[in-house]
Design a protein around this motif. Structure first.
Motif, PDB file in Angstrom:
ATOM      1  N   UNK A  33      22.587 -41.978  -1.232  1.00  0.00           N
ATOM      2  CA  UNK A  33      23.653 -42.644  -1.991  1.00  0.00           C
ATOM      3  C   UNK A  33      24.424 -43.643  -1.133  1.00  0.00           C
TER       4      UNK A  33
ATOM      5  N   UNK B 108      22.345 -46.629  -1.151  1.00  0.00           N
ATOM      6  CA  UNK B 108      22.372 -47.292  -2.470  1.00  0.00           C
ATOM      7  C   UNK B 108      23.747 -47.885  -2.773  1.00  0.00           C
ATOM      8  N   UNK B 109      24.669 -47.808  -1.823  1.00  0.00           N
ATOM      9  CA  UNK B 109      26.063 -48.309  -1.937  1.00  0.00           C
ATOM     10  C   UNK B 109      26.899 -47.525  -2.951  1.00  0.00           C
ATOM     11  N   UNK B 110      26.487 -46.306  -3.268  1.00  0.00           N
ATOM     12  CA  UNK B 110      27.262 -45.503  -4.211  1.00  0.00           C
ATOM     13  C   UNK B 110      28.309 -44.643  -3.510  1.00  0.00           C
TER      14      UNK B 110
ATOM     15  N   UNK C 185      22.494 -54.238  -3.036  1.00  0.00           N
ATOM     16  CA  UNK C 185      22.112 -53.829  -4.396  1.00  0.00           C
ATOM     17  C   UNK C 185      20.939 -54.652  -4.927  1.00  0.00           C
ATOM     18  N   UNK C 186      20.847 -55.901  -4.496  1.00  0.00           N
ATOM     19  CA  UNK C 186      19.701 -56.731  -4.890  1.00  0.00           C
ATOM     20  C   UNK C 186      18.428 -56.250  -4.189  1.00  0.00           C
TER      21      UNK C 186
ATOM     22  N   UNK D 169      16.829 -47.792  -6.876  1.00  0.00           N
ATOM     23  CA  UNK D 169      17.146 -46.361  -6.706  1.00  0.00           C
ATOM     24  C   UNK D 169      16.501 -45.548  -7.818  1.00  0.00           C
TER      25      UNK D 169
ATOM     26  N   UNK E  59      16.876 -41.625  -8.900  1.00  0.00           N
ATOM     27  CA  UNK E  59      17.421 -40.293  -8.659  1.00  0.00           C
ATOM     28  C   UNK E  59      16.737 -39.320  -9.611  1.00  0.00           C
TER      29      UNK E  59
ATOM     30  N   UNK F 183      20.916 -40.023 -16.593  1.00  0.00           N
ATOM     31  CA  UNK F 183      20.875 -41.349 -15.976  1.00  0.00           C
ATOM     32  C   UNK F 183      20.176 -42.392 -16.819  1.00  0.00           C
ATOM     33  N   UNK F 184      19.880 -42.046 -18.077  1.00  0.00           N
ATOM     34  CA  UNK F 184      19.258 -43.019 -18.989  1.00  0.00           C
ATOM     35  C   UNK F 184      20.053 -43.032 -20.293  1.00  0.00           C
TER      36      UNK F 184
ATOM     37  N   UNK G 120      18.649 -53.031 -17.974  1.00  0.00           N
ATOM     38  CA  UNK G 120      18.773 -53.031 -16.509  1.00  0.00           C
ATOM     39  C   UNK G 120      18.178 -54.307 -15.894  1.00  0.00           C
TER      40      UNK G 120
ATOM     41  N   UNK H 204      20.187 -56.566 -13.208  1.00  0.00           N
ATOM     42  CA  UNK H 204      19.631 -56.923 -11.896  1.00  0.00           C
ATOM     43  C   UNK H 204      19.298 -58.414 -11.811  1.00  0.00           C
TER      44      UNK H 204
ATOM     45  N   UNK I 191      12.563 -43.706 -14.957  1.00  0.00           N
ATOM     46  CA  UNK I 191      13.476 -43.928 -13.822  1.00  0.00           C
ATOM     47  C   UNK I 191      12.785 -44.794 -12.773  1.00  0.00           C
TER      48      UNK I 191
ATOM     49  N   UNK J 194      12.430 -48.361 -13.822  1.00  0.00           N
ATOM     50  CA  UNK J 194      13.717 -49.042 -13.709  1.00  0.00           C
ATOM     51  C   UNK J 194      14.002 -49.415 -12.252  1.00  0.00           C
TER      52      UNK J 194
END
Lengths: 257, 336
Positions: free
Chosen positions: B62, B65-67, B90-91, B95, B97, B102-103, B116, B120, B160, B163
């Motif tokens: 995380x 992933x910058x979370x 982020x570009x 990720x 998970x 998450x969908x 998404x 992006x 996932x 994506x």
């Protein structure tokens, strides 16, 4: 990355999801019809004559506010619960644009409120469909949607920043209806409540729509006030959202677990 | 990506969490999820991060992933700092998970991907082709228009993954992607990861399945209690315990206290117990000693109900020994 594309995509996704939730569709369809019918019946029973098109605009704004409060205000909390908040934060698109799209989509549902309210007073109570200033009415409709929608960005940021504030979400519906003068004229309310009312976009949205419908004048300035307040709240919401994201990354509160 | 720039570079990374209860927070208790991680992953590598639950794998993922923000230390992805250059990271990162959530459940798989793709910044025309290609790649073309709420767990996991790949990221972070999916689905996913390697993608895969890391990873780090306790290829890690033996003994209905004396037998490095129906499998890792099986048999007495086998250590044995070693070191440090 185009800001308008992100906003549009977020709005489209929100509308699609709302229309696929049966309970939302039922509530959204019925609410403005019921509100307008109640207002019109009260006027008739109170021997104040038949409702006017302008008076029906109060019900329009009530519907608009309810959908923004519940669907846009609760958006980030819902995203957090279904674990999609992490996914949208991990994407490079600014969260603010996603929120903007979502809030405008919910406010757009207010267009239905408008049509439903007009239909109820026209077909249910025989009020002639006469709009004194059609141009001003169109602008007022857009201003009401934009102003209330942009206010939703601030609400969403506030509810995600202060989780306990979410408890008050359900309680905010009636106070804003009252303070924005859609149930009782603003002039009859105590001075402090009037001040709060002037700070709320629904107040000016309703005034703009009512004045344009009745030709009372003042619709343009009310539209401007509604949109202006909306922009101000949007900027404030943007700052709050940025702080909320930073705080969530620091405290690990993007997911609920 | 410039092959001289590491795909992932982590230096002295620490992450602390406040204690979950108010009383513990008042007492100043802090949970140390990462305690000074140093890691370099080269472009094009499939890198495995192996560790038990709570070891710090997801926290590290995380942060990359910058979370999450690190408490101290630095982390760079594709040359970009995760704190200062969030947007660029982020570009560069995709990720994935694990899990069912998450969908957007009420949207179709296709709609999820289209949304998404916009987030992006994938141009619409390119997105159309890319979505079709990815749906095909993950085997969801036939169900693309069905709502996600009708998908099985395996299908969700594949969605996932699609994506995560939408924007053709340089680095893909896969956090336990095969967790909870059936063996066939998991095998397909591993084949897919292998395919990504041939396309030159860098993959950071966190898992607690040894065979998975053994099968797909070029390089592996074992993480335990927030520290990397070993690093190398699967063969390197196995070699760390090859100068030894693994003895497996089938037992029946014994309490944990029965196994404790086994830990004290000279030459025993690690002991684990696995329950299989009515039978327990006692796994003992030890120094080479031909007499040890006999000693263990005598110690456990009539509790031995099945086979006793002596074999060469596997990656799993290496993992168990390293993680147990970290636990013991932590225990002695606390006592000390």
């Amino acid at each position: 990355m185009s800001a308008s594309r992100v906003t549009f995509a977020a709005a489209a996704v929100m509308l699609k999801m709302l229309f696929r939730a049966r309970v939302v569709v039922v509530a959204t369809v019925l609410q403005p019809v019921v509100f307008t019918a109640i207002v019109s019946l009260l006027l008739r029973v109170g021997s104040r004559g038949d409702p006017t098109l302008g008076e029906a605009m109060g019900a329009t704004v009530m519907g608009m506010w309810s959908s923004v409060l519940f669907f846009a205000g609760g958006m980030l909390t819902r995203e957090r619960r279904q674990r999609t908040l992490e996914m949208i934060v991990a994407a490079p698109a600014p969260l603010l644009l996603i929120m903007l799209g979502t809030s405008l989509a919910t406010a757009l549902m207010g267009l239905y409120s408008l049509v439903a309210s007009v239909a109820v007073v026209t077909f249910g109570f025989g009020v002639p469909l006469e709009i004194a200033e059609p141009g001003a009415f169109a602008v007022a409709s857009l201003a009401a949607i934009a102003g209330t929608g942009l206010f939703g960005v601030l609400l969403a940021a506030f509810f995600v920043m202060f989780r306990q504030a979410g408890i008050f979400q359900n309680m905010l519906e009636y106070p804003v209806w009252i303070a924005s003068g859609v149930m009782v004229p603003l002039a009859l309310l105590p001075a402090p409540v009037q001040v709060i009312g002037w700070l709320l976009p629904p107040t000016w949205g309703q005034e703009a729509l009512r004045d344009a419908a009745s030709g009372a004048g003042g619709s343009w300035s009310a539209s401007l006030a509604c949109a202006g307040l909306g922009v101000g709240y949007f900027v404030l919401g943007g700052v709050l959202l940025m702080l909320a994201e930073q705080r969530a990354r620091m405290r690990a509160t993007l997911p609920l677990s | 990506m410039d092959s001289r720039i590491p795909a992932i570079e982590v230096r002295g990374l620490r992450r602390d969490y406040p204690a979950p209860t108010r009383r513990a927070r008042r007492a100043g208790t802090v949970l140390h999820a990462l305690r000074g991680i140093d890691l370099t992953v080269l472009p094009g590598q499939v890198f495995g991060l192996l560790g038990p639950n709570g070891a710090g794998k997801t926290t590290l993922t995380k942060i990359l992933a910058t979370l999450l923000l690190p408490s101290s230390g630095t982390a760079r992805v594709a040359g970009h700092d995760v704190v200062a250059d969030t947007r660029a990271v982020r570009h560069a990162v995709g990720c994935v998970f694990g899990g069912d959530l998450g969908l957007y459940e009420r949207l179709s798989g296709h709609d999820n991907l289209r949304y998404f793709a916009e987030l992006y910044g994938v141009p619409p025309r390119a997105a159309r082709a890319r979505i079709a290609e990815l749906l095909d790649l993950v085997g969801l073309s036939g169900k693309a228009d069905a709502r996600v709420e009708t998908y099985s767990r395996g299908m969700r996991q594949r969605l996932h993954l699609a994506r995560g790949l939408l924007h053709d990221p340089q680095v893909l972070l896969l956090d336990e992607p095969t967790s909870g999916i059936d063996p066939v689905g998991a095998r397909e996913l591993r084949t897919l990861i292998d395919d990504l390697r041939t396309r030159g993608k860098t993959v950071l895969l966190t898992t607690h399945y040894m065979f998975e890391a053994d099968e797909v990873c070029d390089d592996i780090a074992i993480i335990a209690r927030g520290r990397i306790v070993a690093r190398g290829t699967a063969a390197d890690l196995k070699a760390m315990v090859t100068a030894g033996q693994t003895i497996e003994i089938e037992l029946h209905g014994l309490g944990a206290e029965t196994f404790e004396p086994v830990r004290g037998v000279p030459g025993v490095r690690a002991v684990t117990v696995e329950s299989r129906d009515q039978v327990q499998l006692l796994r003992v890792q030890a120094d080479p000693d031909d007499a040890l099986p006999g000693k263990l048999h005598a110690l456990l007495g009539g509790a031995v109900v099945g086979r006793m086998t002596v074999r060469e250590p596997t990656l799993e044995d290496a993992y168990v020994q390293l993680v147990e070693g970290a636990d013991e070191a932590e225990g002695s440090a606390r006592v000390g």
